[in-house]
Write a protein that holds these residues in place. Structure first.
Motif, PDB file in Angstrom:
ATOM      1  N   ILE A 109     -10.209  -5.470  -4.952  1.00  8.57           N
ATOM      2  CA  ILE A 109      -9.477  -4.688  -5.954  1.00  8.57           C
ATOM      3  C   ILE A 109      -9.939  -3.228  -5.922  1.00  8.57           C
ATOM      4  O   ILE A 109      -9.111  -2.297  -5.980  1.00  8.57           O
ATOM      5  CB  ILE A 109      -9.667  -5.293  -7.366  1.00  8.57           C
ATOM      6  N   ILE A 110     -11.227  -2.980  -5.819  1.00  8.82           N
ATOM      7  CA  ILE A 110     -11.751  -1.613  -5.756  1.00  8.82           C
ATOM      8  C   ILE A 110     -11.239  -0.907  -4.502  1.00  8.82           C
ATOM      9  O   ILE A 110     -10.890   0.276  -4.545  1.00  8.82           O
ATOM     10  CB  ILE A 110     -13.293  -1.621  -5.817  1.00  8.82           C
ATOM     11  N   ALA A 111     -11.145  -1.611  -3.378  1.00  6.80           N
ATOM     12  CA  ALA A 111     -10.649  -1.016  -2.136  1.00  6.80           C
ATOM     13  C   ALA A 111      -9.190  -0.604  -2.274  1.00  6.80           C
ATOM     14  O   ALA A 111      -8.795   0.472  -1.801  1.00  6.80           O
ATOM     15  CB  ALA A 111     -10.824  -1.997  -0.981  1.00  6.80           C
ATOM     16  N   ILE A 112      -8.380  -1.432  -2.927  1.00  8.67           N
ATOM     17  CA  ILE A 112      -6.971  -1.080  -3.134  1.00  8.67           C
ATOM     18  C   ILE A 112      -6.869   0.181  -3.983  1.00  8.67           C
ATOM     19  O   ILE A 112      -6.107   1.108  -3.669  1.00  8.67           O
ATOM     20  CB  ILE A 112      -6.201  -2.252  -3.778  1.00  8.67           C
ATOM     21  N   LEU A 113      -7.632   0.259  -5.052  1.00 10.95           N
ATOM     22  CA  LEU A 113      -7.599   1.432  -5.926  1.00 10.95           C
ATOM     23  C   LEU A 113      -8.100   2.684  -5.198  1.00 10.95           C
ATOM     24  O   LEU A 113      -7.524   3.767  -5.323  1.00 10.95           O
ATOM     25  CB  LEU A 113      -8.414   1.178  -7.188  1.00 10.95           C
ATOM     26  N   ALA A 114      -9.171   2.548  -4.427  1.00  9.95           N
ATOM     27  CA  ALA A 114      -9.715   3.694  -3.688  1.00  9.95           C
ATOM     28  C   ALA A 114      -8.715   4.169  -2.633  1.00  9.95           C
ATOM     29  O   ALA A 114      -8.550   5.379  -2.426  1.00  9.95           O
ATOM     30  CB  ALA A 114     -11.039   3.314  -3.036  1.00  9.95           C
ATOM     31  N   PHE A 142      -7.042   7.875  -2.406  1.00  9.01           N
ATOM     32  CA  PHE A 142      -7.153   8.630  -1.149  1.00  9.01           C
ATOM     33  C   PHE A 142      -5.779   9.070  -0.648  1.00  9.01           C
ATOM     34  O   PHE A 142      -5.574  10.236  -0.287  1.00  9.01           O
ATOM     35  CB  PHE A 142      -7.860   7.764  -0.094  1.00  9.01           C
ATOM     36  N   ILE A 143      -4.823   8.169  -0.625  1.00 10.48           N
ATOM     37  CA  ILE A 143      -3.471   8.501  -0.178  1.00 10.48           C
ATOM     38  C   ILE A 143      -2.832   9.515  -1.129  1.00 10.48           C
ATOM     39  O   ILE A 143      -2.163  10.467  -0.697  1.00 10.48           O
ATOM     40  CB  ILE A 143      -2.603   7.226  -0.065  1.00 10.48           C
TER      41      ILE A 143
END
Length: 171
Positions: A19-24, A28-29
């Motif tokens: 979940i943190i990776a999706i938000l990060a 970033f995008i």
């Protein structure tokens, strides 16, 4: 009753990091798109559209003047040197000493070109195009000594290809 404390801390859980990776990634995008948008502003949007909308009457008067004078032009762009040669036709009291040829890109204002054509003899004019251009362009030919509603202009839309001759006339 005894509880087995077998649960691991949150930072060792796969789903928490997923979940943190999706938000990060989304942040970033988003920052990347914001950076690209600030570097490349939209050139198609006019700042003062109201004033330009009112100016349509002035432009139509110039078009009508060109039609009344029977103005027409035949021009070509040399593909090697970039020289523009133009022959002007019309019922003029006196031929203009110079002409302005605007080559307007329909999509990118940075690709617009304005060329001053100087009279070389009679109704013949010449000018120099610094960079070779190709593709679809809006054309506007006018007398720079008679701006506004006192002057005339020819307009058209052409697909420019090096080495060809083009004709525009009053509509």
């Amino acid at each position: 009753m005894q509880h087995d404390n077998l649960s691991t801390p949150w930072y060792k859980q796969f789903w928490a990091w997923f979940i943190i990776a999706i938000l990060a990634f989304a942040v970033f995008i988003g920052l990347g798109l914001l950076f690209v948008a600030t570097l490349n502003p939209d050139s198609l949007v006019r700042d003062n559209y109201y004033t330009e909308g009112k100016a349509i009457n002035l432009y139509l008067g110039r078009d009508h003047m060109a039609r009344d004078l029977g103005v027409g032009a035949d021009f070509g762009i040399d593909e090697v040197t970039g020289d523009i040669t133009l022959e002007l036709q019309g019922d003029f009291v006196a031929l203009p000493r110079s002409l302005t040829l605007d080559l307007i890109s329909p999509a990118h204002a940075s690709q617009d070109r304005a060329i001053i054509l100087r009279q070389i003899r009679g109704n013949s004019y010449t000018g120099q195009l610094e960079q070779q251009i190709e593709g679809r362009r809006y054309i506007e030919l006018s007398d720079p000594d008679k701006p506004g509603d006192k002057g005339w202009r020819l307009t058209g839309e052409l697909n420019l290809v090096p080495g060809q001759r083009y004709q525009i006339s009053a509509q």
